[in-house]
Design a protein around this motif. Structure first.
Motif, PDB file in Angstrom:
ATOM      1  N   THR A  31      10.345  -9.438 -15.923  1.00  0.00           N
ATOM      2  CA  THR A  31       9.266  -8.744 -15.581  1.00  0.00           C
ATOM      3  C   THR A  31      10.140  -8.794 -14.091  1.00  0.00           C
ATOM      4  OG1 THR A  31       7.159  -9.261 -15.185  1.00  0.00           O
ATOM      5  CG2 THR A  31       8.444 -10.631 -14.499  1.00  0.00           C
ATOM      6  N   ASN A  32       8.432  -8.166 -13.154  1.00  0.00           N
ATOM      7  CA  ASN A  32       9.375  -7.502 -11.464  1.00  0.00           C
ATOM      8  C   ASN A  32       9.535  -9.014 -10.397  1.00  0.00           C
ATOM      9  OD1 ASN A  32       6.449  -8.343 -11.515  1.00  0.00           O
ATOM     10  ND2 ASN A  32       6.352  -6.054 -10.814  1.00  0.00           N
ATOM     11  N   VAL A  75      14.397  -4.101 -12.325  1.00  0.00           N
ATOM     12  CA  VAL A  75      13.209  -3.584 -12.320  1.00  0.00           C
ATOM     13  C   VAL A  75      12.282  -3.368 -11.115  1.00  0.00           C
ATOM     14  CG1 VAL A  75      10.992  -4.699 -14.225  1.00  0.00           C
ATOM     15  CG2 VAL A  75      13.209  -5.646 -14.456  1.00  0.00           C
ATOM     16  N   VAL A  76      12.865  -3.541 -10.063  1.00  0.00           N
ATOM     17  CA  VAL A  76      12.697  -3.846  -8.788  1.00  0.00           C
ATOM     18  C   VAL A  76      12.516  -2.044  -8.976  1.00  0.00           C
ATOM     19  CG1 VAL A  76      12.229  -3.720  -5.791  1.00  0.00           C
ATOM     20  CG2 VAL A  76      11.999  -6.051  -7.907  1.00  0.00           C
ATOM     21  N   ARG A 129      13.926   0.099 -11.059  1.00  0.00           N
ATOM     22  CA  ARG A 129      13.040   1.210 -11.787  1.00  0.00           C
ATOM     23  C   ARG A 129      11.236   1.265 -11.339  1.00  0.00           C
ATOM     24  NH1 ARG A 129      12.311  -2.016 -16.599  1.00  0.00           N
ATOM     25  NH2 ARG A 129       9.925  -1.749 -15.624  1.00  0.00           N
ATOM     26  N   GLU A 130      11.171   0.376 -10.890  1.00  0.00           N
ATOM     27  CA  GLU A 130       9.679   0.204 -10.696  1.00  0.00           C
ATOM     28  C   GLU A 130       9.888   1.414  -9.663  1.00  0.00           C
ATOM     29  OE1 GLU A 130       7.322  -3.716 -12.857  1.00  0.00           O
ATOM     30  OE2 GLU A 130       7.807  -3.065 -10.730  1.00  0.00           O
ATOM     31  N   ALA A 131      10.378   1.317  -9.118  1.00  0.00           N
ATOM     32  CA  ALA A 131      10.065   2.011  -7.397  1.00  0.00           C
ATOM     33  C   ALA A 131      10.241   3.193  -8.126  1.00  0.00           C
ATOM     34  CB  ALA A 131      10.784   1.480  -6.364  1.00  0.00           C
ATOM     35  N   GLU A 170      10.036   4.968 -10.741  1.00  0.00           N
ATOM     36  CA  GLU A 170       8.916   5.233 -11.244  1.00  0.00           C
ATOM     37  C   GLU A 170       7.327   5.417 -10.455  1.00  0.00           C
ATOM     38  OE1 GLU A 170      10.464   3.007 -15.095  1.00  0.00           O
ATOM     39  OE2 GLU A 170       8.327   2.322 -14.666  1.00  0.00           O
ATOM     40  N   GLN A 171       7.145   4.990  -9.996  1.00  0.00           N
ATOM     41  CA  GLN A 171       6.353   5.333  -8.720  1.00  0.00           C
ATOM     42  C   GLN A 171       5.709   5.872  -7.787  1.00  0.00           C
ATOM     43  OE1 GLN A 171       4.860   1.442  -8.330  1.00  0.00           O
ATOM     44  NE2 GLN A 171       4.816   0.211 -10.800  1.00  0.00           N
ATOM     45  N   HIS A 208       8.537  -1.457  -2.147  1.00  0.00           N
ATOM     46  CA  HIS A 208       8.493  -2.450  -3.367  1.00  0.00           C
ATOM     47  C   HIS A 208       9.030  -3.666  -3.528  1.00  0.00           C
ATOM     48  CE1 HIS A 208       6.638  -2.463  -6.976  1.00  0.00           C
ATOM     49  NE2 HIS A 208       7.853  -2.207  -7.809  1.00  0.00           N
ATOM     50  N   LEU A 221       5.939  -7.141  -4.576  1.00  0.00           N
ATOM     51  CA  LEU A 221       6.748  -8.114  -4.814  1.00  0.00           C
ATOM     52  C   LEU A 221       6.592  -9.801  -4.093  1.00  0.00           C
ATOM     53  CD1 LEU A 221       8.929  -5.999  -6.785  1.00  0.00           C
ATOM     54  CD2 LEU A 221       6.164  -6.503  -7.837  1.00  0.00           C
ATOM     55  N   TYR A 274      -1.543  -0.203  -4.250  1.00  0.00           N
ATOM     56  CA  TYR A 274      -1.690  -0.043  -5.231  1.00  0.00           C
ATOM     57  C   TYR A 274      -2.023   1.529  -5.659  1.00  0.00           C
ATOM     58  CZ  TYR A 274      -1.442  -4.660  -5.999  1.00  0.00           C
ATOM     59  OH  TYR A 274      -1.285  -5.675  -6.409  1.00  0.00           O
TER      60      TYR A 274
END
Length: 164
Positions: free
Chosen positions: A73-74, A100-101, A103-105, A107-108, A115, A119, A158
Motif C-alpha cells: 500500500t502507499n 506504489v507512490v 504508480r498512483e501518481a 494513474e492520477q 503525491h 502521503l 482529492y
C-alpha cells in the motif's frame, strides 16, 4: 518554504531507505512536508518521527504483517505507543512504498512530488490520531490535508485532473 514560527518547533524527522535513493525526494522535502502537517494540525509540542521508504516487497510484508492485507500500500502509519508517564516527543513511524507512490501518481495524472507530499502529510496526520474510517472524520481529515497542501502550493489531492 514555511516561514519560521517559534510556536511550532521544527520536528526531528529520521529517514531510512529500503531501496535505492535515485529518483526519491530529498530528506529536506520530507522534513518540510512533516513540519507542514504538524503546523496544520496545530501541534505546538516537539515531535519526532521516522520515515522509511520501502520497495514493493517490504511494503507488502509490512501491510500483511500489520494489517492482514497481502499487497503493498502507499503509506503505513505506526503511532508511538509510549508507556504511561514516559514523556518523549516520539509520535511514530511511517513506511511509504515508492513504487506504489509512483504508480498512483501516474494513474492520477499528478506530479509524483505532489503525491509524495500528500502521503507524507496524510501519514503524519494519522500519527497524530486523525483517521478516515468514519465518513465525518474522513471529510475533516481530507479538508485538513487539502489546506496543508495548498499552503505548500499543491492542488487538492482529492480532485483528479480533468481532461482538457
Amino acid at each position: 518554504m514555511p516561514i519560521p514560527d517559534s510556536r511550532f518547533p521544527i520536528p526531528a524527522v529520521h529517514l531510512s531507505y529500503g531501496l535505492p535513493r535515485a529518483g526519491l525526494p530529498a530528506a529536506a522535502s520530507f522534513r518540510r512536508w512533516a513540519e507542514a502537517a504538524l503546523r496544520g494540525a496545530k501541534r505546538r509540542r516537539p515531535a519526532e518521527l521516522s520515515i522509511r521508504l520501502v520497495d514493493a516487497e517490504e511494503g507488502r510484508e509490512l501491510n500483511r504483517a500489520y494489517r492482514g492485507k497481502d499487497y503493498a500500500t502507499n503509506v503505513l502509519s505506526f503511532p508511538a505507543e509510549l508507556p504511561p508517564g514516559v514523556k518523549l516527543p516520539l509520535i511514530g513511524d511511517l513506511a511509504i512504498c515508492a513504487p506504489v507512490v509512483a504508480r498512483e501518481a501516474a494513474e492520477q495524472g499528478k506530479p509524483a512530488r505532489h503525491h509524495w507530499a500528500h502521503l507524507t502529510v496524510h501519514g503524519v496526520l494519522h500519527l497524530l490520531g486523525y483517521d478516515h474510517i468514519v465518513e465525518a472524520e474522513a471529510e475533516a481529515m481530507e479538508a485538513l490535508e487539502t489546506r496543508i497542501l495548498a499552503g505548500l502550493g499543491i492542488a487538492d489531492p482529492y480532485t483528479l485532473p480533468q481532461d482538457v
